[in-house]
Scaffold this active site. Structure first.
Site, PDB file in Angstrom:
ATOM      1  N   HIS A  37       1.736   5.705   4.624  1.00 45.44           N
ATOM      2  CA  HIS A  37       2.213   4.327   4.469  1.00 45.44           C
ATOM      3  C   HIS A  37       3.395   4.284   3.515  1.00 45.44           C
ATOM      4  O   HIS A  37       3.484   5.085   2.572  1.00 45.44           O
ATOM      5  CB  HIS A  37       1.087   3.412   3.972  1.00 45.44           C
ATOM      6  CG  HIS A  37       0.546   3.760   2.614  1.00 45.44           C
ATOM      7  ND1 HIS A  37       1.022   3.176   1.453  1.00 45.44           N
ATOM      8  CD2 HIS A  37      -0.433   4.606   2.221  1.00 45.44           C
ATOM      9  CE1 HIS A  37       0.356   3.656   0.410  1.00 45.44           C
ATOM     10  NE2 HIS A  37      -0.532   4.532   0.850  1.00 45.44           N
ATOM     11  N   ASP A  39       4.275   1.097   2.260  1.00 44.61           N
ATOM     12  CA  ASP A  39       4.083  -0.069   1.391  1.00 44.61           C
ATOM     13  C   ASP A  39       3.492   0.377   0.055  1.00 44.61           C
ATOM     14  O   ASP A  39       2.823   1.410  -0.035  1.00 44.61           O
ATOM     15  CB  ASP A  39       3.199  -1.119   2.057  1.00 44.61           C
ATOM     16  CG  ASP A  39       1.778  -0.646   2.329  1.00 44.61           C
ATOM     17  OD1 ASP A  39       1.626   0.484   2.858  1.00 44.61           O
ATOM     18  OD2 ASP A  39       0.822  -1.382   2.013  1.00 44.61           O
ATOM     19  N   ASP A  64       1.918   7.416  -4.627  1.00 41.27           N
ATOM     20  CA  ASP A  64       1.159   6.734  -3.571  1.00 41.27           C
ATOM     21  C   ASP A  64       2.071   5.809  -2.782  1.00 41.27           C
ATOM     22  O   ASP A  64       2.221   4.651  -3.122  1.00 41.27           O
ATOM     23  CB  ASP A  64       0.012   5.954  -4.205  1.00 41.27           C
ATOM     24  CG  ASP A  64      -0.981   5.423  -3.199  1.00 41.27           C
ATOM     25  OD1 ASP A  64      -0.921   5.824  -2.022  1.00 41.27           O
ATOM     26  OD2 ASP A  64      -1.819   4.596  -3.576  1.00 41.27           O
ATOM     27  N   GLU A 120      -1.191  -0.520   4.216  1.00 40.32           N
ATOM     28  CA  GLU A 120      -2.342   0.209   3.682  1.00 40.32           C
ATOM     29  C   GLU A 120      -2.827  -0.390   2.378  1.00 40.32           C
ATOM     30  O   GLU A 120      -4.024  -0.421   2.100  1.00 40.32           O
ATOM     31  CB  GLU A 120      -1.968   1.684   3.487  1.00 40.32           C
ATOM     32  CG  GLU A 120      -3.165   2.623   3.353  1.00 40.32           C
ATOM     33  CD  GLU A 120      -3.691   2.762   1.930  1.00 40.32           C
ATOM     34  OE1 GLU A 120      -4.786   3.328   1.758  1.00 40.32           O
ATOM     35  OE2 GLU A 120      -3.012   2.314   0.987  1.00 40.32           O
ATOM     36  N   GLU A 121      -1.890  -0.867   1.549  1.00 35.07           N
ATOM     37  CA  GLU A 121      -2.253  -1.423   0.249  1.00 35.07           C
ATOM     38  C   GLU A 121      -2.675  -2.895   0.328  1.00 35.07           C
ATOM     39  O   GLU A 121      -3.037  -3.489  -0.676  1.00 35.07           O
ATOM     40  CB  GLU A 121      -1.076  -1.288  -0.728  1.00 35.07           C
ATOM     41  CG  GLU A 121      -0.592   0.127  -0.962  1.00 35.07           C
ATOM     42  CD  GLU A 121      -1.569   0.986  -1.750  1.00 35.07           C
ATOM     43  OE1 GLU A 121      -2.694   0.527  -1.999  1.00 35.07           O
ATOM     44  OE2 GLU A 121      -1.200   2.113  -2.116  1.00 35.07           O
ATOM     45  N   GLU A 158      -2.183  11.126   1.713  1.00 30.71           N
ATOM     46  CA  GLU A 158      -2.554  10.439   0.471  1.00 30.71           C
ATOM     47  C   GLU A 158      -2.607  11.427  -0.700  1.00 30.71           C
ATOM     48  O   GLU A 158      -2.879  12.618  -0.506  1.00 30.71           O
ATOM     49  CB  GLU A 158      -3.924   9.774   0.627  1.00 30.71           C
ATOM     50  CG  GLU A 158      -3.940   8.534   1.494  1.00 30.71           C
ATOM     51  CD  GLU A 158      -3.394   7.312   0.776  1.00 30.71           C
ATOM     52  OE1 GLU A 158      -3.127   7.384  -0.438  1.00 30.71           O
ATOM     53  OE2 GLU A 158      -3.235   6.274   1.446  1.00 30.71           O
ATOM     54  N   HIS A 184      -0.533   3.593  -8.787  1.00 33.42           N
ATOM     55  CA  HIS A 184      -0.817   2.190  -9.089  1.00 33.42           C
ATOM     56  C   HIS A 184      -0.599   1.842 -10.559  1.00 33.42           C
ATOM     57  O   HIS A 184      -0.865   0.717 -10.965  1.00 33.42           O
ATOM     58  CB  HIS A 184      -2.251   1.801  -8.681  1.00 33.42           C
ATOM     59  CG  HIS A 184      -2.488   1.802  -7.213  1.00 33.42           C
ATOM     60  ND1 HIS A 184      -3.479   1.078  -6.598  1.00 33.42           N
ATOM     61  CD2 HIS A 184      -1.860   2.456  -6.201  1.00 33.42           C
ATOM     62  CE1 HIS A 184      -3.465   1.281  -5.296  1.00 33.42           C
ATOM     63  NE2 HIS A 184      -2.485   2.116  -5.026  1.00 33.42           N
TER      64      HIS A 184
END
Length: 384
Positions: free
Chosen positions: A69, A71, A102, A139-140, A168, A357
């Protein structure tokens, strides 16, 4: 000239693709892949941008898939960042920015590996082979119109993958120390208790929904749901909020709510846990006279990819490039692998995720180059 995965990672980070914004990331990848001979299709749905790309014949006998992903989560307090979060700055061997772990770097590494692989591999070696990318922008977020949308489209179009590797960040300490061969499922229960408001001094004239809710939560948490299974840790139940919005100390509220999340192993399903919770709700509602509503949101079921040729292929490539034999794990949260597992065998492997994150998300650029080398070796082994 080989594609530099570090440069591509930096360019992707400079795309402000906070879910569900595309931010230019998929446009960048689509242009690069189309130029390399990949057949690209945008599979946008529900305001979410997604990209499907294939090199080679449709429904080839051996189709290797990569999932990922572009995003990212919000940056939070931008003033707390040491470097601008969408700068893609490289300084002293470190790449900075949201998505540096990520997982824009993972996407960059597998795109660079695959594009160089198809350019450098004789056509006869891939006569009945194909490489597929499933790259999502959701995905997030709710994850309803990302990978799920692409898989729905693939089914309708007759597109398939034989196996899939999701990029990931799976490594806890050093690159290569862990592969995810499964994940726990996740279900969230939203509980709403409806009572009767009244004065605390006259409880017989009220019906306190908090008492019923606390009783219910106590029963849910009274004992472990299991002690773990052969491949998974014990199921975990966590209360994440209890609230009634009551600002007064002398008023029994009329309404109260709570939220519970369960990360469950293969001893359960989302449906079986919902049935268990509904049984407890009925017991407490019957005992207290308080109406309790339950809404269940199942974001994914548990899955497990058994060790075998695919696991060995990935493990061997990691050991050859990183000098470490990876642990096979089912720990951690959820990922889009939970959807792909319904399509084909799926594994997850990527960078060290210590800063994902977080403020000041960053990664050593040496890891990105090494990850590309691992993915390249996997492709060579798969199509050997």
């Amino acid at each position: 000239m080989p594609i530099d995965p570090v440069d591509l990672s930096a360019r992707l980070i400079r795309c402000p693709s906070v879910t569900p914004e595309e931010g230019g990331a998929l446009v960048l990848l689509e242009g690069m892949l189309a130029e390399a001979g990949f057949a690209c299709t945008r599979v946008d749905r529900g305001g979410v941008s997604n990209l499907f790309a294939r090199w080679g014949a449709k429904n080839a006998a051996k189709t290797f898939g990569f999932g990922g992903h572009t995003d990212v989560v919000p940056v939070g307090d931008e003033a707390a960042w040491s470097k601008p979060p969408f700068s893609g700055l490289i300084e002293e061997g470190v790449l900075w920015g949201r998505g540096a772990t990520d997982m824009k770097t993972g996407v960059a590494a597998f795109v660079a590996a695959a594009v160089d692989f198809v350019k450098d591999t004789p056509p006869e070696a891939l006569a009945d082979g194909a490489i597929v990318f499933v790259i999502t922008g959701d995905e997030e977020g709710p994850a309803k119109d990302g990978t799920v949308a692409v898989l729905d489209w693939m089914e309708a179009q007759g597109e398939t993958m034989s196996v899939c590797l999701v990029g990931e960040p799976t490594s806890p300490e050093v690159l290569g120390d862990m592969i995810k061969i499964g994940r726990r499922g996740s279900v969230t229960f939203d509980l709403v208790a409806e009572g009767v408001q009244g004065h605390v001094a006259y409880p017989h004239r009220a019906k306190n929904p908090l008492h019923a809710l606390v009783d219910l939560l106590g029963r849910m948490n009274a004992q472990p749901l299991d002690n773990g299974t052969a491949h998974f840790d014990p199921t975990s139940l966590q209360m994440t909020t209890i609230d009634c919005g009551n600002q007064a100390s002398n008023v029994v509220p009329a309404r109260a709510m709570a939220r519970v999340n369960i990360r469950f192993n293969d001893a359960h399903s989302g449906a079986s846990l919902t049935e268990w919770a509904e049984g407890l709700v009925a017991e407490v509602a019957g005992a207290t006279g308080v109406k309790i509503g339950l809404t269940a949101s199942i974001s994914g079921e548990s899955f497990y990819t058994a060790p075998g040729p695919f696991v060995d292929l990935v493990s061997d490539a990691i050991e050859a490039e990183c000098g470490i034999r990876p642990e096979l794990s089912t720990s951690g949260g959820t990922s889009d692998a939970r959807f792909i597992k319904n399509h084909c065998p799926v594994l997850e492997f990527g960078l060290v995720g210590k800063t994902m994150h977080k403020v000041d998300e960053r990664i050593e650029i040496a890891q990105i180059t090494q990850l590309k080398a691992v993915y390249t070796r996997i492709l060579k082994g798969y199509f050997a």
